[in-house]
Design an enzyme around this catalytic site. Structure first.
Site, PDB file in Angstrom:
ATOM      1  N   GLU A 186      -9.517   1.800   4.579  1.00 47.76           N
ATOM      2  CA  GLU A 186      -9.908   1.338   3.253  1.00 47.76           C
ATOM      3  C   GLU A 186      -9.688  -0.174   3.137  1.00 47.76           C
ATOM      4  O   GLU A 186     -10.560  -0.907   2.712  1.00 47.76           O
ATOM      5  CB  GLU A 186      -9.084   2.070   2.194  1.00 47.76           C
ATOM      6  CG  GLU A 186      -9.374   1.639   0.769  1.00 47.76           C
ATOM      7  CD  GLU A 186      -8.417   2.259  -0.231  1.00 47.76           C
ATOM      8  OE1 GLU A 186      -8.722   2.221  -1.435  1.00 47.76           O
ATOM      9  OE2 GLU A 186      -7.348   2.755   0.187  1.00 47.76           O
ATOM     10  N   HIS A 187      -8.485  -0.624   3.498  1.00 47.09           N
ATOM     11  CA  HIS A 187      -8.159  -2.051   3.497  1.00 47.09           C
ATOM     12  C   HIS A 187      -7.810  -2.475   4.920  1.00 47.09           C
ATOM     13  O   HIS A 187      -7.014  -1.809   5.579  1.00 47.09           O
ATOM     14  CB  HIS A 187      -6.964  -2.347   2.599  1.00 47.09           C
ATOM     15  CG  HIS A 187      -7.121  -1.875   1.185  1.00 47.09           C
ATOM     16  ND1 HIS A 187      -6.653  -0.650   0.756  1.00 47.09           N
ATOM     17  CD2 HIS A 187      -7.696  -2.475   0.112  1.00 47.09           C
ATOM     18  CE1 HIS A 187      -6.923  -0.513  -0.530  1.00 47.09           C
ATOM     19  NE2 HIS A 187      -7.559  -1.597  -0.954  1.00 47.09           N
ATOM     20  N   HIS A 217       1.814   3.156  -3.348  1.00 51.60           N
ATOM     21  CA  HIS A 217       0.861   3.885  -4.187  1.00 51.60           C
ATOM     22  C   HIS A 217       1.254   5.347  -4.351  1.00 51.60           C
ATOM     23  O   HIS A 217       1.142   5.906  -5.446  1.00 51.60           O
ATOM     24  CB  HIS A 217      -0.546   3.807  -3.585  1.00 51.60           C
ATOM     25  CG  HIS A 217      -1.299   2.583  -4.010  1.00 51.60           C
ATOM     26  ND1 HIS A 217      -1.653   2.349  -5.317  1.00 51.60           N
ATOM     27  CD2 HIS A 217      -1.761   1.527  -3.307  1.00 51.60           C
ATOM     28  CE1 HIS A 217      -2.304   1.204  -5.397  1.00 51.60           C
ATOM     29  NE2 HIS A 217      -2.380   0.677  -4.188  1.00 51.60           N
ATOM     30  N   HIS A 255     -53.749  17.337  -0.973  1.00 54.67           N
ATOM     31  CA  HIS A 255     -53.389  15.933  -0.779  1.00 54.67           C
ATOM     32  C   HIS A 255     -54.595  15.148  -0.258  1.00 54.67           C
ATOM     33  O   HIS A 255     -54.909  14.046  -0.726  1.00 54.67           O
ATOM     34  CB  HIS A 255     -52.227  15.806   0.218  1.00 54.67           C
ATOM     35  CG  HIS A 255     -50.881  16.098  -0.360  1.00 54.67           C
ATOM     36  ND1 HIS A 255     -50.509  17.354  -0.761  1.00 54.67           N
ATOM     37  CD2 HIS A 255     -49.826  15.275  -0.608  1.00 54.67           C
ATOM     38  CE1 HIS A 255     -49.265  17.310  -1.215  1.00 54.67           C
ATOM     39  NE2 HIS A 255     -48.832  16.050  -1.133  1.00 54.67           N
ATOM     40  N   GLN A 257       0.822  -1.202   0.000  1.00 53.99           N
ATOM     41  CA  GLN A 257       0.000   0.000   0.000  1.00 53.99           C
ATOM     42  C   GLN A 257       0.858   1.255   0.000  1.00 53.99           C
ATOM     43  O   GLN A 257       0.506   2.266  -0.598  1.00 53.99           O
ATOM     44  CB  GLN A 257      -0.914  -0.002   1.232  1.00 53.99           C
ATOM     45  CG  GLN A 257      -2.098   0.943   1.126  1.00 53.99           C
ATOM     46  CD  GLN A 257      -3.053   0.537   0.004  1.00 53.99           C
ATOM     47  OE1 GLN A 257      -3.194  -0.635  -0.303  1.00 53.99           O
ATOM     48  NE2 GLN A 257      -3.699   1.496  -0.614  1.00 53.99           N
ATOM     49  N   ASP A 298      -6.942  -6.260  -4.884  1.00 56.13           N
ATOM     50  CA  ASP A 298      -6.645  -5.168  -5.806  1.00 56.13           C
ATOM     51  C   ASP A 298      -6.751  -5.607  -7.269  1.00 56.13           C
ATOM     52  O   ASP A 298      -7.004  -4.780  -8.147  1.00 56.13           O
ATOM     53  CB  ASP A 298      -5.235  -4.634  -5.549  1.00 56.13           C
ATOM     54  CG  ASP A 298      -5.217  -3.547  -4.480  1.00 56.13           C
ATOM     55  OD1 ASP A 298      -6.313  -3.160  -4.022  1.00 56.13           O
ATOM     56  OD2 ASP A 298      -4.122  -3.093  -4.104  1.00 56.13           O
TER      57      ASP A 298
END
Length: 857
Positions: free
Chosen positions: A750-751, A684, A843, A681, A784
């Site tokens: 996220e992960h 990235h 209504h 990770q 991924d």
């Protein structure tokens, strides 16, 4: 402390005597001789103002500001100076007959006295010393025509007083009837408990903050020679006088010689030359130096011999880069909040600041001298910051960054020699405030970024393809005549290696299978009461835009993750946007995926301009209804801008931030696996968020993981990115799995990767995460690329509120209801009553007019 102080009372010629005296004691300097050229620049000195002088308190302050350690003032001037000048900088000048006239206010306003006396009466001086208890008492025999004996010096020291000896009675030669050798006076009160009469002597480095270099022995003869020559001379127990460096070249310059508090040992502060003090050619007999001293040594060495192209050489050769780094690190230090972060950022700042100093020939000792000199100033400036560094009212303050997430640093400004390390925190020792800091992400200044991207978005919105082509040339460095490619795609644009082709096909099948299973197979129908049936059914979003980044990596996987659920959901138009290469082409891997997922168009553009084209459409780019996909802060800001523009009528998938992983590891973990997951990770981008939460791991076990991180990172192609992202990452120590998962749920990663003994059982406790990877053989890489789950996931803590991209993300749900006549008879009165309650008569009327018709049928 020296048992005597020298008083400058004659012209000392070449100054050798004063230089020797400055090595062992402060010099008392009459005001008229304070600018004597014979005084060493760094000599400690007390300036004596006699009672007949005309100096004012302002003159006294000026003397201290110019570097004098203390001033010795007559009673009248001292009375005016007390309260203006700190007591520790004042000595009172008295005749022996006036001692009893000193008031308590005067006595408490000075740090000591200098008593002039016709002769030395040890008993009387002892009583004076008791009167000034807690203050330093100095005695100056004003009628002495011959030097004092060593026994007199010793007796006065025993009575708690210090003898002042005029320099006319001191010599560097042997003691005789007219003059006393300086070393004899200095050692008068020093005793030895050794049979050989030698004095244990600690040798310390003046340039390295007083670090001990070794232990030796001194004699009266060796001290005499050291004082006179300024060189390190000691007494060898086997070979007599030992002149340090006489044969090895590792000589010493003696800066000062001090006596310990028990008067039975010495300390030599020296500047060591050559290989070092130790006979093993090391700086110290006690091992290598560390800390700032070690850094200074390294920087000096690299200034002389760092290879071209190395980072440190760049810093020495590029003053502007060094200036920028100092300013950057100073800002990050100011933003740091936790103790560990302050230490971390201060270390960075000290590294770059010391590099600047070494480049200018300034050493730590020079900085210390400057600090000491500033400390001697009595007058002080207001200390306000210069205008360019002050925050203007209303400007807003900078927000502190989280421990694992400072602002990105350029890869070119990272020390490649430094270990690639994370920072460690113990959750049990963290306060609530510190725990909150550990959970924080970078502060995304969305307002600032939106302001930056708005001109780009407006330009594309207004000028369409013309603006898109210009911006693509500017930002992507690609000169295009058209930005859109439509199927069928030319076979030559999709030529990829066979193994990559097979890998993409396998990933496609797995991802398709998992996302196909998510699609709703039919409508939902519920009869809520007799005759009232409510339904829900799914319809695909007609036109979707898929943004596939192309910055630091080619990402066909993202094209798969976005394109397949769009394909499964049945979206009629799939527009894939990705930055072109400089030659105007798209990577063949992405082109091949575009064909697989049935893309109806490929937009060759990136950044905010691509988002704007998708949101508003251009002459050639189809307008879409929803935009998906990750991207940098420009892409994210543009997505946020267009989703709030009602003219665009476009939605986005989710808020986006830097990539994240949180790994929980217990005693069963494989350090190599854990390190690999963290690095997968961290590569990235420099702002990737990487967190390791340990469960009951020892410091040794954690160190094994850190060693694996460093070793694996150095062997990987994107190590330059990891050198920046990993030092911003954190290790959080916990004691139980429950504590670790609770922290993870608060972090909402996220992960989430579980390296736990009973990893499957722990999944039930997970409340907030984008995607979970269970057990040691479930690396994040599988999700991924090819396991089947989607890798477009919520970041920045949004896993608390958002799901990752899935098939339902590309669908909208429509509800319907069918009410029969009988159903309206039962439901109608309820609706009419509620409409009346809200005052909405129309209504209620829409129901009653039907009920009335039913009643008449």
């Amino acid at each position: 402390m020296s048992p005597f102080l020298p008083l400058l009372d004659i012209d000392v010629g070449d100054g050798s005597l004063l230089h020797a005296l400055a090595r062992i004691a402060p010099l008392i300097v009459p005001y008229s001789l304070k600018d004597s050229p014979s005084l060493a620049q760094n000599a400690s000195r007390y300036v004596l103002i006699d009672r007949d002088s005309s100096q004012s308190v302002d003159d006294v302050v000026s003397i201290l500001d110019q570097g004098a350690d203390k001033v010795i003032l007559p009673l009248a001037l001292a009375k005016d100076a007390i309260g203006v000048v700190p007591a520790e900088r004042l000595l009172l000048l008295l005749d022996v007959a006036n001692v009893s006239a000193v008031s308590d206010k005067i006595r408490n306003g000075v740090s000591g006295v200098l008593i002039k006396t016709p002769s030395v009466d040890v008993d009387f001086i002892g009583s004076v010393s008791r009167f000034f208890a807690g203050s330093a008492v100095h005695v100056l025999p004003v009628q002495a025509a011959e030097p004092p004996s060593r026994s007199t010096i010793r007796a006065l020291a025993g009575a708690g007083t210090i003898l002042v000896i005029p320099t006319s009675l001191l010599t560097l030669c042997a003691t005789d009837a007219k003059q006393l050798n300086v070393a004899d006076a200095f050692l008068a009160n020093v005793t030895s408990d050794r049979p050989d009469g030698l004095f244990p002597t600690v040798v310390s480095s003046y340039l390295e903050g007083g670090r001990s270099l070794g232990l030796v022995y001194s004699s009266i003869d060796s001290v005499r020679e050291s004082i006179a020559t300024g060189k390190g001379v000691y007494q060898s127990r086997k070979h007599g006088l030992w002149r340090k460096g006489e044969t090895s070249g590792a000589t010493q310059d003696v800066v000062s010689i001090r006596i310990d508090c028990d008067s039975d040992a010495l300390e030599f502060s020296v500047i060591q030359h050559g290989a070092g003090f130790c006979h093993l050619d090391r700086p110290s007999c006690f091992g290598e130096v560390n800390g700032l001293a070690a850094l200074e040594r390294i920087l000096k060495s690299r200034l002389a011999s760092a290879p071209e192209g190395s980072y440190t050489r760049r810093l020495f050769n590029d003053p502007e880069l060094l200036r920028s780094k100092i300013m950057e690190e100073a800002d990050e230090l100011c933003r740091a909040r936790t103790k560990d972060d302050v230490a971390f950022e201060a270390a960075d700042l000290l590294y770059f600041a010391l590099t600047r100093c070494i480049a200018a020939g300034v050493h730590i000792v020079d900085i210390e001298r400057s600090l000491d000199k500033k400390a001697k100033k009595v007058t002080r400036r207001p200390g306000n910051a210069k205008p360019q560094w002050t925050q203007q009212p209303g400007a807003g303050s900078s927000t502190a960054l989280a421990p694992a997430a400072e602002a990105s640093k350029s890869a070119s400004t990272v020390d490649t020699d430094a270990p690639i390390r994370m920072r460690t925190y113990d959750l049990a020792a963290a306060s609530a405030e510190q725990r909150a800091e550990l959970l924080r992400r970078p502060v995304l200044k969305s307002d600032e970024m939106i302001a930056k991207v708005k001109p780009i978005v407006d330009d594309v919105r207004t000028r369409g393809d013309a603006a898109l082509l210009e911006l693509t040339a500017k930002f992507d460095r690609a000169q295009l005549t058209s930005t859109v490619v439509r199927p069928p795609f030319a076979p030559e644009t999709m030529q990829i290696a066979d193994d990559v082709h097979e890998a993409i096909d396998t990933a496609y099948e797995n991802i398709y299978k998992f996302h196909k299973a998510q699609a709703e197979q039919g409508s939902l129908a519920v009869e809520t009461m007799p005759g009232v049936v409510c339904s829900r059914f799914a319809r695909p979003i007609a036109r979707v835009g898929l943004y596939v980044p192309g910055g630091t990596a080619i990402l066909p996987s993202t094209a798969l993750m976005l394109g397949i659920p769009a394909q499964v959901a049945g979206c009629k138009e799939i527009v894939l946007a990705t930055p072109p290469r400089p030659d105007g082409s798209i990577s063949p891997e992405v082109m091949y995926v575009a064909k697989l997922v049935g893309a109806s168009a490929i937009l060759k553009a990136g950044g905010a301009q691509a988002v704007a084209a998708l949101a508003y459409g251009t002459e050639t780019v189809p307008k879409v209804d929803k935009i998906f996909g990750p991207g940098n802060q420009w892409v994210t800001a543009a997505k946020m801008l267009v989703q709030n523009d009602t003219d665009a009528l476009v939605a986005i998938d989710m808020p986006a931030g830097p990539s994240e992983v949180l790994v929980i590891a217990d005693h069963t973990c494989n350090p190599a696996f854990v390190a690999a997951d963290l690095l997968s990770q961290a590569e990235h981008g420099v702002d990737s968020q990487v967190v390791l939460v340990t469960v009951g791991l020892s410091d040794e076990r954690i160190a094994q993981i850190e060693e694996e991180v460093d070793a694996q990172a150095r062997a990987l192609p994107r190590v330059d990115i990891m050198r920046q992202s990993i030092p911003k990452s954190i290790i959080v120590k916990t004691r139980t799995v429950e504590e670790a998962i609770a922290f993870s749920n608060d972090y909402a990663p996220e992960h989430l990767i579980l390296h736990l003994e009973n990893a499957p059982q722990a999944v039930s406790a997970v409340e907030n995460a984008g995607s979970v990877f269970v057990g040691p053989y479930s690396p994040e890489s599988c999700g991924d690329y090819a396991s089947g789950t989607n890798h477009t996931l919520p970041t920045n803590g949004y896993a608390r509120q958002f799901s990752g991209v899935n098939t339902l993300s590309f669908q909208k749900h429509i509800t319907s209801q069918e009410v029969t006549a009988d159903g309206l008879r039962g439901l109608g009165p309820v609706v009419a009553t509620l409409a009346d309650c809200e005052g909405l008569g129309a209504h209620a009327n829409a129901v009653r007019i039907r009920l009335q018709a039913l009643s008449q049928s």
